[in-house]
Design a protein around this motif. Structure first.
Motif, PDB file in Angstrom:
ATOM      1  N   PRO A 154      -7.126  -2.774  -3.797  1.00 29.00           N
ATOM      2  CA  PRO A 154      -6.982  -1.350  -4.139  1.00 29.00           C
ATOM      3  C   PRO A 154      -8.314  -0.667  -4.436  1.00 29.00           C
ATOM      4  N   ARG A 183      -3.952  -7.040  -0.527  1.00 27.79           N
ATOM      5  CA  ARG A 183      -4.429  -5.677  -0.729  1.00 27.79           C
ATOM      6  C   ARG A 183      -5.604  -5.671  -1.708  1.00 27.79           C
ATOM      7  N   SER A 211       0.804  -1.226   0.000  1.00 32.72           N
ATOM      8  CA  SER A 211       0.000   0.000   0.000  1.00 32.72           C
ATOM      9  C   SER A 211       0.836   1.274   0.000  1.00 32.72           C
ATOM     10  N   GLU A 212       2.062   1.210   0.502  1.00 30.21           N
ATOM     11  CA  GLU A 212       2.871   2.420   0.568  1.00 30.21           C
ATOM     12  C   GLU A 212       3.679   2.655  -0.705  1.00 30.21           C
ATOM     13  N   GLY A 249      -9.749  -3.182   3.640  1.00 31.47           N
ATOM     14  CA  GLY A 249     -10.041  -3.454   2.241  1.00 31.47           C
ATOM     15  C   GLY A 249     -11.275  -4.335   2.098  1.00 31.47           C
TER      16      GLY A 249
END
Length: 236
Positions: free
Chosen positions: A109, A107, A24-25, A165
């Motif tokens: 998005p 993740r 995520s970073e 998420g």
């Protein structure tokens, strides 16, 4: 036609999955593993999973094509000619893309989740206006709001065991399952949790994970929604 749609849309998944499968970073990938810049439609999100240097990347093309083809064929056989089939076929490649990313980097998005939710609600709203629709847009909307609220509560209670998420994915799942009624919403949600639990237990038994190991939950929630669609299509 459903099989051709599945095979065709599967071709764009590996490239998008490769671009989005980052922590995520980190920013989205803009180059292939060999360092060649990705060019193509949508700032390189769509297109073949290969570059001018001949390098290939992303998840397996044959596996992705097989999964998408089977999913679309099963949906077409179960739902038949009802108008919501078009919605399910539209959502299927987005769902597989999300599952692939979540398995890779844990993740989901926003750039993929939010279009999934918008497409589900808008598509089902349009399907409800057509003759022969097998569900209710009202329960789809209420299901979206309800499941989103419930998952948010679960996140507040156990943020380490339930990712945000998954909370953002909940409205899309609630809309899809709610289309066929509250009973299907419960069954599909339970199926997703069951699949995730079985996967976790399997990892523990195989000594590949411990009780506190995080697992990607999104793919199993999506699988539960798929089961709900199949069951719901036979109840109308």
């Amino acid at each position: 036609m459903a099989v051709l749609w599945g095979a065709g849309t599967s071709l764009g998944i590996p490239r998008a999955a490769y671009r989005f499968s980052v922590p995520s970073e980190e920013p989205w990938r803009t180059a292939c593993p060999a360092g060649h810049r990705l060019d193509g439609i949508g700032n390189g999100w769509l297109g073949r999973a290969s570059c001018t240097g001949g390098d290939t990347f992303g998840p397996s093309k044959p596996a992705t094509t097989l999964v998408m083809t089977v999913v679309c064929a099963v949906l077409a056989a179960a739902v038949g000619a009802r108008p919501e089939l078009l919605v399910w076929l539209l959502l299927a490649p987005i769902a597989l893309l999300l599952a692939t990313i979540d398995f890779a980097v844990h993740r989901l998005p926003d750039v993929v989740v939010l279009p999934l939710t918008a497409s589900a609600l808008a598509g089902l709203g349009g399907a409800a206006l057509l003759p022969g629709a097998g569900g209710s847009w009202r329960t789809a909307l209420l299901g979206s709001l309800t499941l989103g609220a419930c998952y948010f509560v679960l996140f507040l209670l156990n943020p380490r065991g339930f990712g945000f998420g998954d909370v953002k994915l909940a409205p899309a799942l609630g809309a899809v399952l709610g289309w066929y009624g509250w009973g299907i919403l419960l069954i599909g949600t339970f199926a997703g949790f069951l699949f995730g639990a079985l996967y976790g237990v399997g990892l523990i038994l195989a000594r590949r994970a411990g009780r506190k190991t995080a697992i990607p939950f999104g793919p199993f929630l999506l699988a539960g929604a798929f089961v709900g669609i199949l069951l719901g299509s036979h109840t109308v």
